[in-house]
Motif scaffolding. Sequence first.
Motif, short mmCIF file in Angstrom:
data_model
loop_
_atom_site.label_atom_id
_atom_site.label_comp_id
_atom_site.label_asym_id
_atom_site.label_seq_id
_atom_site.Cartn_x
_atom_site.Cartn_y
_atom_site.Cartn_z
N HIS A 1 0.93 -1.20 0.02
CA HIS A 1 0.21 -0.10 -0.28
C HIS A 1 0.97 1.28 -0.05
CE1 HIS A 1 -4.00 -1.67 -0.12
NE2 HIS A 1 -3.76 -2.45 1.29
N THR B 1 -3.48 -2.86 -13.24
CA THR B 1 -4.44 -2.05 -14.00
C THR B 1 -4.55 -3.13 -15.26
OG1 THR B 1 -2.44 -1.34 -15.44
CG2 THR B 1 -3.48 0.17 -13.72
N GLU C 1 -6.42 -8.30 -7.26
CA GLU C 1 -5.89 -7.13 -7.23
C GLU C 1 -6.11 -6.55 -5.47
OE1 GLU C 1 -3.12 -5.27 -8.27
OE2 GLU C 1 -3.42 -3.84 -6.65
N ARG D 1 -5.19 -3.43 -4.35
CA ARG D 1 -5.60 -2.09 -4.44
C ARG D 1 -6.76 -1.73 -5.52
NH1 ARG D 1 -2.80 1.52 -1.79
NH2 ARG D 1 -3.13 2.92 -3.29
N ALA D 2 -7.72 -0.89 -4.62
CA ALA D 2 -8.82 -0.45 -5.55
C ALA D 2 -8.22 0.43 -6.56
CB ALA D 2 -9.76 0.33 -4.51
N GLU D 3 -7.43 1.47 -6.19
CA GLU D 3 -7.07 2.33 -7.09
C GLU D 3 -6.58 1.67 -8.32
OE1 GLU D 3 -3.28 3.90 -5.58
OE2 GLU D 3 -2.58 4.99 -7.45
N TYR D 4 -5.83 0.67 -8.44
CA TYR D 4 -5.44 -0.05 -9.58
C TYR D 4 -6.77 -0.75 -10.51
CZ TYR D 4 -0.32 0.72 -9.53
OH TYR D 4 0.97 1.36 -9.46
N LEU D 5 -7.42 -1.37 -9.48
CA LEU D 5 -8.58 -2.17 -10.09
C LEU D 5 -9.49 -1.30 -10.65
CD1 LEU D 5 -8.83 -5.24 -10.07
CD2 LEU D 5 -10.31 -5.15 -8.31
N ASP D 6 -9.87 0.00 -10.07
CA ASP D 6 -10.57 0.91 -11.01
C ASP D 6 -10.16 1.14 -12.11
OD1 ASP D 6 -12.01 0.93 -8.50
OD2 ASP D 6 -11.42 2.92 -7.80
N ARG E 1 -11.12 -1.94 -14.38
CA ARG E 1 -12.34 -2.07 -14.70
C ARG E 1 -13.03 -0.94 -15.52
NH1 ARG E 1 -13.82 -3.54 -8.52
NH2 ARG E 1 -14.21 -5.53 -8.78
N LEU F 1 -11.30 -7.78 -5.91
CA LEU F 1 -10.50 -7.02 -4.83
C LEU F 1 -10.12 -7.59 -3.61
CD1 LEU F 1 -9.38 -4.12 -4.58
CD2 LEU F 1 -11.45 -3.48 -3.16
N SER F 2 -8.90 -8.12 -3.58
CA SER F 2 -8.55 -8.98 -2.58
C SER F 2 -6.89 -9.13 -2.41
CB SER F 2 -9.06 -10.25 -2.69
OG SER F 2 -8.64 -11.21 -1.57
#
Length: 231
Positions: free
Chosen positions: A10, A56, A76, A78-83, A86, A101-102
Amino acid sequence: MSESKVELVHTLFHGTGSSYGKMVHLTTFGQDNAWKKRLLARIDAPKRVLDLACGTGILTFEMARRWPDARITGVELRAEYLDEARAHAAAEGIGNVDFILSDAQEVRLDDRFDYITSCYIPKYVDLTVLVRNMAAMLAPGGWLLLQDFAYPAEPEARDQWERHFVKLRELARTRYPDWGTMFDLLPDVIRKTRWIEDSVEQMGLNGLVDVEVESLGWGSAATVLGRKPAA
Ligand SMILES: C[S@@+](CC[C@H](N)C(=O)[O-])C[C@H]1O[C@@H](n2cnc3c(N)ncnc32)[C@H](O)[C@@H]1O
């Protein structure tokens, strides 16, 4: 699980999602595409693929494009990357991917995968946990493919590598401040990791066979792969 490593991830990746595509190219001496191609060359007619630490989605989407009949699941932290991933899937209308996300170490799915891939996660995880859990989710005959950075063994390659990270730190200072923490801390993570030896050991302990190490980029990266025996 592996709380300090998860915290480190993180810290390292905070604020870097939108510029990741450019920086992975620079960090890998321009070799990221070539290394991923070497990993993809190990994959034949997949049906179900799990892509760990998909970020990403660079590798995830490449597999989705190459094998439109396959279903690719990215995991993934980190939500930042998964956003980013997606949004890319939606913008490009890529339908054969889904994302979770996990922490990859904690993922347990009922599906059985004929390939589990990963680029740049092994140095950040407890491989006793990751390899055990992934071996359980492989279909008979399925392959686990782990790729990551390594610290070159050759003195000349080491010198080049050390100089490269000095330049990357300078680049972060002058143009990409969000990457400052990454380039301050990443070199020592790579110098200290034993992920190659540990992956080989854990694959063997978890019953994988045909375990192989492929060195990449003058020893600055590697792929470790192993296969679950057919039933
Ligand atoms: C260098 S990026 C690689 C992204 C992608 N695999 C690629 O090659 O472009 C490393 C990614 O690993 C993710 N990551 C690190 N540890 C993780 C973990 N335990 N579980 C899931 N993702 C993790 C980070 O959040 C980051 O997005």
